[in-house]
Structures are given as structure tokens and as C-alpha cells.
Design a protein around this motif. Structure first.
Motif, PDB file in Angstrom:
ATOM      1  N   ILE A  40       1.731  -8.491  10.469  1.00  0.00           N
ATOM      2  CA  ILE A  40       1.850  -8.849   9.054  1.00  0.00           C
ATOM      3  C   ILE A  40       0.765  -8.134   8.258  1.00  0.00           C
ATOM      4  CG2 ILE A  40       1.857 -10.723   7.367  1.00  0.00           C
ATOM      5  CD1 ILE A  40       2.865 -12.594   9.431  1.00  0.00           C
ATOM      6  N   ASP A  41       1.187  -7.451   7.178  1.00  0.00           N
ATOM      7  CA  ASP A  41       0.285  -6.790   6.242  1.00  0.00           C
ATOM      8  C   ASP A  41       0.585  -7.288   4.842  1.00  0.00           C
ATOM      9  OD1 ASP A  41      -1.065  -4.744   8.044  1.00  0.00           O
ATOM     10  OD2 ASP A  41       1.032  -4.163   8.338  1.00  0.00           O
ATOM     11  N   LYS A  42      -0.348  -7.080   3.931  1.00  0.00           N
ATOM     12  CA  LYS A  42      -0.142  -7.433   2.529  1.00  0.00           C
ATOM     13  C   LYS A  42      -0.062  -6.144   1.724  1.00  0.00           C
ATOM     14  CE  LYS A  42      -0.002 -10.987  -0.427  1.00  0.00           C
ATOM     15  NZ  LYS A  42      -1.241 -11.731  -0.776  1.00  0.00           N
ATOM     16  N   ILE A  43       1.082  -5.934   1.066  1.00  0.00           N
ATOM     17  CA  ILE A  43       1.296  -4.751   0.235  1.00  0.00           C
ATOM     18  C   ILE A  43       1.456  -5.244  -1.200  1.00  0.00           C
ATOM     19  CG2 ILE A  43       2.652  -2.664  -0.117  1.00  0.00           C
ATOM     20  CD1 ILE A  43       1.357  -2.853   2.648  1.00  0.00           C
ATOM     21  N   GLY A  44       0.387  -5.152  -1.971  1.00  0.00           N
ATOM     22  CA  GLY A  44       0.429  -5.714  -3.313  1.00  0.00           C
ATOM     23  C   GLY A  44       0.546  -7.229  -3.225  1.00  0.00           C
ATOM     24  N   GLU A  45       1.602  -7.772  -3.819  1.00  0.00           N
ATOM     25  CA  GLU A  45       1.868  -9.208  -3.762  1.00  0.00           C
ATOM     26  C   GLU A  45       2.912  -9.549  -2.706  1.00  0.00           C
ATOM     27  OE1 GLU A  45       0.163 -11.524  -5.455  1.00  0.00           O
ATOM     28  OE2 GLU A  45      -1.068  -9.844  -6.158  1.00  0.00           O
ATOM     29  N   GLN A  46       3.329  -8.559  -1.932  1.00  0.00           N
ATOM     30  CA  GLN A  46       4.378  -8.747  -0.938  1.00  0.00           C
ATOM     31  C   GLN A  46       3.785  -8.762   0.467  1.00  0.00           C
ATOM     32  OE1 GLN A  46       8.185  -8.460  -1.735  1.00  0.00           O
ATOM     33  NE2 GLN A  46       7.190  -9.331  -3.540  1.00  0.00           N
ATOM     34  N   TYR A  47       4.399  -9.559   1.342  1.00  0.00           N
ATOM     35  CA  TYR A  47       4.061  -9.538   2.761  1.00  0.00           C
ATOM     36  C   TYR A  47       4.995  -8.558   3.473  1.00  0.00           C
ATOM     37  CZ  TYR A  47       1.252 -13.771   2.199  1.00  0.00           C
ATOM     38  OH  TYR A  47       0.300 -14.682   1.818  1.00  0.00           O
ATOM     39  N   THR A  71      12.055  -0.936  19.640  1.00  0.00           N
ATOM     40  CA  THR A  71      12.268  -0.424  18.289  1.00  0.00           C
ATOM     41  C   THR A  71      11.480  -1.290  17.317  1.00  0.00           C
ATOM     42  OG1 THR A  71      13.938   0.254  16.676  1.00  0.00           O
ATOM     43  CG2 THR A  71      14.312  -1.845  17.814  1.00  0.00           C
ATOM     44  N   LEU A  72      11.226  -0.759  16.133  1.00  0.00           N
ATOM     45  CA  LEU A  72      10.410  -1.476  15.147  1.00  0.00           C
ATOM     46  C   LEU A  72      11.226  -1.715  13.880  1.00  0.00           C
ATOM     47  CD1 LEU A  72       7.387  -2.440  14.721  1.00  0.00           C
ATOM     48  CD2 LEU A  72       7.119  -0.369  13.348  1.00  0.00           C
ATOM     49  N   TYR A  73      11.303  -2.975  13.488  1.00  0.00           N
ATOM     50  CA  TYR A  73      11.935  -3.353  12.233  1.00  0.00           C
ATOM     51  C   TYR A  73      10.856  -3.866  11.286  1.00  0.00           C
ATOM     52  CZ  TYR A  73      16.356  -3.285  14.845  1.00  0.00           C
ATOM     53  OH  TYR A  73      17.427  -2.909  15.605  1.00  0.00           O
ATOM     54  N   LYS A  74      11.010  -3.576   9.993  1.00  0.00           N
ATOM     55  CA  LYS A  74      10.031  -4.064   9.017  1.00  0.00           C
ATOM     56  C   LYS A  74      10.713  -4.340   7.680  1.00  0.00           C
ATOM     57  CE  LYS A  74       8.692   0.684   7.904  1.00  0.00           C
ATOM     58  NZ  LYS A  74       7.591   1.665   7.832  1.00  0.00           N
ATOM     59  N   THR A  75      10.258  -5.374   7.018  1.00  0.00           N
ATOM     60  CA  THR A  75      10.754  -5.733   5.689  1.00  0.00           C
ATOM     61  C   THR A  75       9.600  -6.310   4.879  1.00  0.00           C
ATOM     62  OG1 THR A  75      11.402  -7.949   6.436  1.00  0.00           O
ATOM     63  CG2 THR A  75      13.110  -6.242   6.442  1.00  0.00           C
ATOM     64  N   GLU A  76       9.823  -6.429   3.569  1.00  0.00           N
ATOM     65  CA  GLU A  76       8.827  -6.997   2.672  1.00  0.00           C
ATOM     66  C   GLU A  76       9.449  -8.095   1.823  1.00  0.00           C
ATOM     67  OE1 GLU A  76       6.954  -4.015   0.308  1.00  0.00           O
ATOM     68  OE2 GLU A  76       6.493  -2.722   2.028  1.00  0.00           O
ATOM     69  N   ALA A 110      -6.375 -10.110   6.540  1.00  0.00           N
ATOM     70  CA  ALA A 110      -7.293 -11.070   7.157  1.00  0.00           C
ATOM     71  C   ALA A 110      -8.477 -11.359   6.235  1.00  0.00           C
ATOM     72  CB  ALA A 110      -7.792 -10.536   8.501  1.00  0.00           C
ATOM     73  N   GLN A 111      -8.894 -10.373   5.460  1.00  0.00           N
ATOM     74  CA  GLN A 111      -9.987 -10.576   4.513  1.00  0.00           C
ATOM     75  C   GLN A 111      -9.572 -11.501   3.371  1.00  0.00           C
ATOM     76  OE1 GLN A 111     -10.804  -6.484   3.611  1.00  0.00           O
ATOM     77  NE2 GLN A 111     -12.216  -6.223   5.335  1.00  0.00           N
ATOM     78  N   GLU A 112      -8.280 -11.497   3.030  1.00  0.00           N
ATOM     79  CA  GLU A 112      -7.769 -12.392   1.988  1.00  0.00           C
ATOM     80  C   GLU A 112      -7.610 -13.816   2.508  1.00  0.00           C
ATOM     81  OE1 GLU A 112      -4.319 -11.149  -0.143  1.00  0.00           O
ATOM     82  OE2 GLU A 112      -4.953  -9.053  -0.235  1.00  0.00           O
ATOM     83  N   GLY A 113      -7.251 -13.961   3.804  1.00  0.00           N
ATOM     84  CA  GLY A 113      -7.103 -15.294   4.380  1.00  0.00           C
ATOM     85  C   GLY A 113      -5.872 -15.411   5.260  1.00  0.00           C
ATOM     86  N   GLU A 138      -9.426  -1.500  10.813  1.00  0.00           N
ATOM     87  CA  GLU A 138      -9.434  -0.220  10.082  1.00  0.00           C
ATOM     88  C   GLU A 138      -8.053   0.423  10.042  1.00  0.00           C
ATOM     89  OE1 GLU A 138     -12.411   2.072  12.036  1.00  0.00           O
ATOM     90  OE2 GLU A 138     -14.053   0.770  11.392  1.00  0.00           O
ATOM     91  N   THR A 139      -7.025  -0.364  10.169  1.00  0.00           N
ATOM     92  CA  THR A 139      -5.652   0.143  10.086  1.00  0.00           C
ATOM     93  C   THR A 139      -4.738  -1.024   9.753  1.00  0.00           C
ATOM     94  OG1 THR A 139      -3.978   1.466  11.221  1.00  0.00           O
ATOM     95  CG2 THR A 139      -5.121  -0.189  12.542  1.00  0.00           C
ATOM     96  N   SER A 140      -3.448  -0.741   9.671  1.00  0.00           N
ATOM     97  CA  SER A 140      -2.486  -1.803   9.369  1.00  0.00           C
ATOM     98  C   SER A 140      -1.891  -2.359  10.655  1.00  0.00           C
ATOM     99  CB  SER A 140      -1.362  -1.250   8.485  1.00  0.00           C
ATOM    100  OG  SER A 140      -0.614  -0.256   9.184  1.00  0.00           O
ATOM    101  N   ALA A 141      -1.364  -3.563  10.572  1.00  0.00           N
ATOM    102  CA  ALA A 141      -0.700  -4.160  11.730  1.00  0.00           C
ATOM    103  C   ALA A 141       0.514  -3.330  12.129  1.00  0.00           C
ATOM    104  CB  ALA A 141      -0.282  -5.593  11.398  1.00  0.00           C
ATOM    105  N   GLU A 142       1.222  -2.821  11.143  1.00  0.00           N
ATOM    106  CA  GLU A 142       2.404  -1.994  11.417  1.00  0.00           C
ATOM    107  C   GLU A 142       2.040  -0.782  12.264  1.00  0.00           C
ATOM    108  OE1 GLU A 142       5.454   0.971   8.995  1.00  0.00           O
ATOM    109  OE2 GLU A 142       4.125  -0.372   7.880  1.00  0.00           O
ATOM    110  N   SER A 143       0.906  -0.151  11.957  1.00  0.00           N
ATOM    111  CA  SER A 143       0.497   1.059  12.685  1.00  0.00           C
ATOM    112  C   SER A 143       0.233   0.767  14.158  1.00  0.00           C
ATOM    113  CB  SER A 143      -0.750   1.667  12.043  1.00  0.00           C
ATOM    114  OG  SER A 143      -0.497   2.066  10.717  1.00  0.00           O
ATOM    115  N   THR A 144      -0.359  -0.377  14.462  1.00  0.00           N
ATOM    116  CA  THR A 144      -0.649  -0.699  15.863  1.00  0.00           C
ATOM    117  C   THR A 144       0.636  -0.917  16.654  1.00  0.00           C
ATOM    118  OG1 THR A 144      -0.817  -3.085  15.440  1.00  0.00           O
ATOM    119  CG2 THR A 144      -2.835  -1.791  15.221  1.00  0.00           C
ATOM    120  N   LEU A 145       1.674  -1.426  16.004  1.00  0.00           N
ATOM    121  CA  LEU A 145       2.933  -1.691  16.705  1.00  0.00           C
ATOM    122  C   LEU A 145       3.767  -0.431  16.892  1.00  0.00           C
ATOM    123  CD1 LEU A 145       3.990  -5.076  15.053  1.00  0.00           C
ATOM    124  CD2 LEU A 145       2.919  -4.724  17.280  1.00  0.00           C
TER     125      LEU A 145
END
Length: 402
Positions: A40-47, A71-76, A110-113, A138-145
Motif C-alpha cells: 500500500i502506497d499513498k499517491i496524493g489523496e488516493q491509496y 503477476t502484479l495487479y494495482k489500483t487506486e 508509514a510516515q503519515e500513519g 526509500e522506495t514504494s511498496a509497489e516497487s518491492t513487489l
């Protein structure tokens, strides 16, 4: 047949029929997509929710089509629950989370809560409590996956195994599941920590098939330090040495390796084979104090010293004292960092005071971290015993140097 027996037979038949009818909410395996990793990452006001899903045909079949096993699926979306359900717009099957192995949170989020994320996970019945939580450092959760691995077909399985193996054999790392994390968050006298997960090397190649076709993979995942929290917000990181000291205090060290200096230069590497620590809280007047006792047993694993005779008891005694001094320094360093830099009781010293004197704790807990913990006297006593020196007493390196 008496009426009561007839009624009993009818009720029994109904009960059996309800059992044979099967589960009311059953779902066939070919209708589900098994998620093993979630980020899970935060992009602006979207998860942004990213899910690593197993490709069944590439894992179960002896003959594969040469595709990636995952395979990797992602949505916001505006909430985590909406984003996770929105995955059905791109996945041909409903994502099934009961076999989740790893939950990754982006560092900026994680810094936001973590509160809102954990609320969703703890409420949803599909999430069990046997997966580990890590912070993408130092990276996004998406990048690690996205990083592919060669030793394990499923990358998240590799990281799950790395977490468990490293915790057992390398003291700076540890595992944290959701129950442990939430327990620390709601505790009055203990703040959470979470392990960091870093992408090392070439991240772009690391996410391609090329990464698994080379002996030296250009991109890889590595566990890196422990993240310090204040309530549910990430406020900083412990170094590798500080993380080691933290685990000594929390009695998390099972087996590890470290080195100490020799009297005449060089190093001796010691393997920790057994360690046990205890934290005791006391009240002297109105002032709380903490006493930490650590008992360690180890063996000599490597000698790079000139003229060191391990057959003499005096030599072993000197090495034991040097080891005690170093472990004490490591533990004192992490305590000082938690007190002076982060003002966060990640050790549970407050819980120790609470156990000792519940009445005193009632007056201390309101301003524990910022007023009492930062000035808390902490006494550390380490007892180190060397039990084995290996198969040789005097290193053959000494003869080479003669």
C-alpha cells in the motif's frame, strides 16, 4: 412409534441435511486469485493497492509456459477497502487474501500513519494474522513487489523465508505480524518497530525476467534496519548495530555473529549460540529506573589475532570481558538514540514499570515518552561466556606470520 421419537427423527434428519448441504459461502479455487503479497502506497489523496498474485499454471504444473509465476495487479481509490475491491476490474478472479505472506507499506505512507490501514486489515475476515509487516525503505511498496527472484519462484515467499531465517541467525533483524504491531500501538508503555525492506541494485532490471537469468542478479531485495514509530507514525530508522542492541534488550536474539578487537590488533569473531535478557522496572521514590540483565553464551568462530592462545583461561576471560563491553556499548547506544533522538519507548520500559508499580504508572503514563522516558536511568549488566573455541587452539595464521 411415539410422537416424541417421530419429532426427534425429523429434527435429526433436518440437522444432517443442513450439514450435507455444504458451506453457504464456499468458493471454488478456480474462482479465486491467491494473493501472497500486498503493498500500500499513498499517491496524493488516493491509496494505491498492489497485490502479488500466484499464477497457478506456472506453479503447479511440471511443464510451464515460461511465464512469470506471479503477476502484479494495482489500483487506486480513496480508501484501502475500495482499492482492494476495485482490483476485480483488472483481475479475472476475485483476490483472496487468506494466504497472504507479506504486507508492505510504503515509507512515505508509514510516515503519515498506519492506523487506517491496520483498521481495514484487522476488520476484514479474509486476513489472517500469520503474515509479516514490513516498511519499503526509500522506495514504494509497489516497487518491492515487482522484484523477481531466482532461488524462489514466488518473490514474496523468498522474503517471507528471509525474514524468518534472518531472525533466527542474524540479530539485527526481526519479524512482526499484525497482532504484535497492533498490540504495540494500543499499549501505554511500548511503541512499535517494523523491519525495513530495501531494493538494492538496478530496480528496473530487477522487475524483469532478465533478473533471474543471471548468476549475479542486478536487482534484489534486502532487509535493512528497523523503523522507529511514535504512535502509528514512522519517525526514523535504527542502524544495523542499533537494531542488534534493540533485539538484545527485547530478548529476540537466538543466534548471531559478531566480532571484537584483540589485545594486540586484529579481530576475533564470536558466534552467539544462546542469549537471554530480562528487563526489570523499579521505583525509587517517585523516579522510575530500568535494570537490564543479559546472559550470553558463544563460541569462537574466527581468529585474526597475532599470538592469541585460546588454550589459556586468561585469554578466554579477556575475550569475554571485551565481548561484554561491546554488547553493553551497543545496547547503551540504542537506548540513548531512542531517548534523545526519537523520544519513543520502543523497548516497553513503560510496561515494565506498569508491572512493577501499577499505581505509580497511572501518574507517569500520560507524559511517559516525552517527559519520563527521555530521562529514564537504565542500568545494563552483560554476562558473556565462551563455551567452545573450535577444533584448534592456536590459529595456523600465527605460524604463517613467524
Amino acid at each position: 412409534m411415539p410422537l416424541i421419537r417421530k419429532v426427534s427423527c425429523v429434527l435429526l434428519a433436518i440437522a444432517l441435511a443442513s450439514i450435507l448441504n455444504g458451506c453457504w459461502n464456499r468458493r471454488e479455487m478456480n474462482e479465486l486469485a491467491i494473493a501472497v503479497g500486498m503493498g500500500i502506497d499513498k499517491i496524493g489523496e488516493q491509496y494505491r493497492v498492489s497485490v502479488q498474485v500466484v499464477v497457478p499454471g506456472e506453479v503447479t504444473s511440471q511443464k510451464t509456459a515460461g511465464r512469470s509465476p506471479v503477476t502484479l495487479y494495482k489500483t487506486e481509490s480513496a480508501t484501502v477497502f475500495e482499492a482492494s475491491r476495485k482490483l476485480t476490474t483488472i483481475s479475472p478472479r476475485k483476490i483472496y487474501f487468506s494466504h497472504l505472506r507479506l504486507f508492505v507499506v510504503g515509507e512515505s505512507l508509514a510516515q503519515e500513519g498506519l492506523g487506517e490501514i491496520l483498521e481495514f486489515i484487522s476488520r476484514d475476515h479474509e486476513f489472517r494474522n500469520d503474515f509479516y509487516v514490513v516498511i519499503a525503505r526509500e522506495t514504494s511498496a509497489e516497487s518491492t513487489l515487482k522484484i523477481t527472484t531466482s532461488l524462489e519462484n514466488i518473490p514474496v515467499t523468498k522474503m517471507f523465508a528471509s525474514l524468518e531465517t534472518s531472525e533466527k541467525n542474524w540479530s539485527p533483524t526481526m519479524t512482526v505480524n499484525t497482532d504484535e504491531l497492533i498490540a504495540s500501538l494500543v499499549s501505554d508503555g511500548k511503541q512499535p518497530v517494523l523491519p525495513g525492506l530495501r531494493v538494492i541494485g538496478d530496480q528496473e532490471i530487477g522487475g524483469s525476467k532478465t533478473n533471474t537469468e543471471r548468476i549475479d542478479s542486478p536487482g534484489n531485495l534486502q532487509l535493512s534496519g528497523l523503523g522507529v514509530f511514535k504512535n502509528d507514525k514512522l519517525i526514523g530508522w535504527l542502524s544495523e548495530e542499533d537494531s542488534r542492541g534493540y533485539n538484545y534488550i527485547l530478548n529476540n536474539v537466538r543466534n548471531s555473529v559478531g566480532h571484537i578487537g584483540c589485545p594486540n590488533g586484529g579481530k576475533v569473531t564470536l558466534e552467539i549460540t544462546r542469549a537471554h535478557s530480562s528487563v526489570k522496572g523499579t521505583m525509587i521514590g517517585e523516579r522510575p529506573r530500568i535494570e537490564i540483565g543479559v546472559r550470553i553464551e558463544g563460541s569462537v568462530g574466527e581468529v585474526e589475532c597475532a599470538g592469541l592462545d585460546l588454550t589459556k583461561s586468561a585469554t578466554l576471560f579477556d575475550l569475554e570481558k571485551r565481548a561484554e563491553h561491546k554488547v553493553t556499548e551497543i545496547m547503551e547506544s540504542v537506548v540513548e538514540k531512542a531517548q534523545k533522538t526519537y523520544e519513543s519507548d520502543i523497548f516497553g520500559f513503560g510496561e515494565a514499570i506498569h508491572r512493577t508499580d501499577p499505581q505509580a504508572w497511572k501518574t507517569l503514563k500520560e507524559h511517559w515518552d516525552d517527559r519520563h522516558f527521555v530521562h529514564l536511568p537504565v542500568t545494563i549488566n552483560v554476562d558473556f561466556k565462551i563455551r567452545r573455541v573450535g577444533t584448534v587452539g592456536d590459529s595456523f595464521l600465527n605460524k604463517l606470520k613467524e
